[in-house]
Structures are given as structure tokens and as C-alpha cells.
Design an enzyme around this catalytic site. Structure first.
Site, short mmCIF file in Angstrom:
data_model
loop_
_atom_site.label_atom_id
_atom_site.label_comp_id
_atom_site.label_asym_id
_atom_site.label_seq_id
_atom_site.Cartn_x
_atom_site.Cartn_y
_atom_site.Cartn_z
N SER A 166 -28.22 67.45 8.69
CA SER A 166 -28.55 68.05 7.22
C SER A 166 -27.94 69.83 7.75
CB SER A 166 -30.06 68.14 6.78
OG SER A 166 -30.18 68.12 5.25
N ASP A 265 -26.43 59.01 0.45
CA ASP A 265 -26.33 59.92 0.67
C ASP A 265 -25.22 60.98 0.11
OD1 ASP A 265 -26.76 62.50 0.87
OD2 ASP A 265 -26.32 62.18 3.44
#
Length: 322
Positions: A166, A265
Site C-alpha cells: 500500500s 482493490d
């Protein structure tokens, strides 16, 4: 948390964090800090905390050795959390690092960089670079420097990797570009980097997104919150590597790159664009893309016991141990 009920709120980024006018930061997402372990009961991995500088710490992970003089690949790891949340000392990260260190048989340096809003970006980038410089400094003779024994005794400085999830994946991208422009101590080279669910965004919608969907996404809001002075705002090259004035991706300072994404995602479309852009850039290296079907952002960190999580961690480990 209840003590903040009557306070006046300044910023509401629920379900992640809130900031109150008195300066209080309430983090709503994350896991508790846990101590390092002389030997993890599940993996046998040992961990300990070190001070890299007055501002930067790290948690080191050493897998069980078959030979007391064994040399291991080194992973410098940057955790996720939107530059605002989580920690190298958190339960989620410790569990993940123990599994990865054992699977890859690698020495891991998990970096505790400082978080926004108390320390707005670019502080996290600077802390992350400081940590990599510290690792590199162990490969050279430096009079008066107190060196970390796990690195001096077990690091294979010909197999240095950087990786992150991330926001940590975003840090890896920026670290690799910086390493292409600014030599590390001893001219240490980075062999490979992995970007797992990397945090990239931009003002221009991608695929079927509308402009409103792009601008109202929490990824957009968190970047402006974490780096309010970013040149270019959401189109800063540090979050938008596709903008015209961004450094060329051909300058990424490693020879191997692995980008791991998850089908559900919201960041995945930009991750795919990143891989395509690297391939078109003229970068002289090997790039691999993994997209895990049916899963969402950082699923393997949140629940590493899932079969698909185990498969992804094995893939990451294989990349590091090659």
C-alpha cells in the site's frame, strides 16, 4: 475514544482517522503494538528493535539458521497505512514479517517511519531513505560506527531488496527512483523491489471512473491530508508516477520488480498501468505482475491464513530468495 465525543472535529477521514481542533489525532484503524520476540512460537523467527537515528527505528527479523555463519538476502520493508496508520511494531505487521522471513529465509528490516499528520510527508520518505542508507552503511568500513550484529554477520549485501504494501509500495517506488539518482553508501545496489497493492492516484479518472468518483475516493483525500504541501497536489509525481513531469520509470534502480495486486482493490487499475508504464519506459529489468482474483486491498496482511494469502506470501518469498 469516548473522551473525544464532545470535541470539535477538524478532519473526518472515517473509518481511518479523525483529527480534532485541539490537535488530538484519533486513529480508528490498525492493530496494537506488540513487543519483539526472541523466538516466535509459530515460525521460529527472532525479532528485535533497533534505533537507526534519533527519529527512525526498525524491527529486525532473523529466521532460524541452519549455519551460524549463514548469509541471507536482506529485505528493507515499508509498512502500509496511508502514511497515517499502522506501525512496524504492530501485531499485523509482526505476524506478516515473521511468516515472510521464515518463508523467504531472509533478514528483514521493517522500518518505523514517522506518520502524518504529526509528521506530514515528505518525512516518511526521508525516514525510509535514512533506513536504507543505514543498512548500506554496514557493507563498508566506517570508523566509529556502531554496527548491528545481525547485519554484519548475516546480510548478503549482493542481495538487497526493498518491499512494501500500500503506502509502503508507494515508498518503494520513490526509494527506487531516488537510488537511481543518489548513490547509497558503498555504492550498494538494490537487486529487486516488490510493490504490493501500491498506493498511486491521480486527478485523471481511470477506466470507467467518473471525475467525482476519483476525487471523492478516500485515496485522494488521504494523500492531500498526509502531504498538504505536495507540489502538484494529487498529481505530485510521488503519488502519480504517470504525470508528464514525473521522473522516468527507466531510472528505477533495481534489476527485478514484482507488482502484486488484488482484483477488488480500487488501486489495482493504477497498479496495472504502472506495470505497463514500466515496460514502455525502456527500463532495463525484469518486471512481473500478479493479480489475485476475488481479493481486496492487502488481504494477505489482514488474514495471512487464507489460502490465497499463503500463495501470495510464498510468491513474495520466492522473489526475495531467488
Amino acid at each position: 475514544m469516548s473522551s473525544n465525543t464532545n470535541k470539535e472535529m477538524l478532519v473526518d477521514l472515517s473509518p481511518f482517522l479523525k483529527v480534532y481542533k485541539d490537535g488530538t489525532v484519533e486513529r480508528l484503524f490498525g492493530s496494537p503494538h506488540v513487543p519483539p520476540s526472541p523466538e516466535d512460537a509459530v515460525t521460529g523467527v527472532s525479532s528485535k528493535d533497533v534505533n537507526i537515528s534519533p527519529a527512525v527505528q526498525a524491527r529486525l527479523y532473523l529466521p532460524k539458521l541452519t549455519d551460524p555463519h549463514q548469509k541471507l538476502p536482506v529485505l528493507v520493508y515499508y509498512h502500509g497505512g496511508g502514511f497515517c496508520l499502522e506501525s512496524a511494531f504492530s501485531f499485523l505487521d509482526q505476524r506478516y514479517m515473521n511468516i515472510l522471513a521464515a518463508e523467504a529465509k531472509a533478514l528483514i528490516v521493517s522500518v518505523e517511519y514517522r506518520l502524518a499528520p504529526e509528521h506530514p510527508l515528505p518525512v516518511a520518505y526521508e525516514d525510509s531513505w535514512t533506513a536504507l542508507q543505514w543498512v548500506a552503511s554496514h557493507a563498508i568500513e566506517k570508523p566509529g560506527m556502531e554496527k548491528e550484529p545481525w547485519l554484519t554477520e548475516h546480510a548478503d549485501f549482493g542481495k538487497i531488496y526493498v518491499g512494501g504494501d500500500s503506502a509502503g509500495g508507494n515508498i518503494v517506488h520513490n526509494i527506487l527512483l531516488r537510488a537511481g539518482a543518489e548513490p547509497l553508501p558503498g555504492d550498494m545496489k538494490i537487486l529487486g523491489g516488490f510493490l504490493s497493492h501500491p498506493y498511486f492516484w491521480r486527478s485523471k479518472p481511470i477506466e470507467s471512473e467518473t471525475k467525482e468518483e476519483t476525487e471523492q475516493n478516500v485515496a485522494y483525500e488521504i494523500w492531500l491530508f498526509a502531504y498538504p504541501s505536495a507540489p502538484g497536489g494529487i498529481d505530485s509525481p510521488m503519488i502519480n508516477p504517470f504525470v508528464d513531469d514525473a521522473p522516468s520509470l527507466s531510472e528505477l534502480a533495481c534489476s527485478r520488480l514484482l507488482v502484486c495486486l488484488a482484483e477488488k482493490d480500487p488501486l489495482t487499475s493504477r497498479g496495472i498501468l504502472y506495470v505497463e508504464s514500466v515496460k514502455k519506459s525502456g527500463w532495463n529489468g525484469e518486471v512481473e505482475l500478479v493479480v489475485v482474483e476475488g481479493e481486496d486491498h492487502c488481504f494477505h496482511v489482514l488474514d495471512p491464513e487464507k489460502d490465497k494469502a499463503k500463495d501470495l506470501i510464498k510468491r513474495l518469498a520466492s522473489f526475495i530468495s531467488q
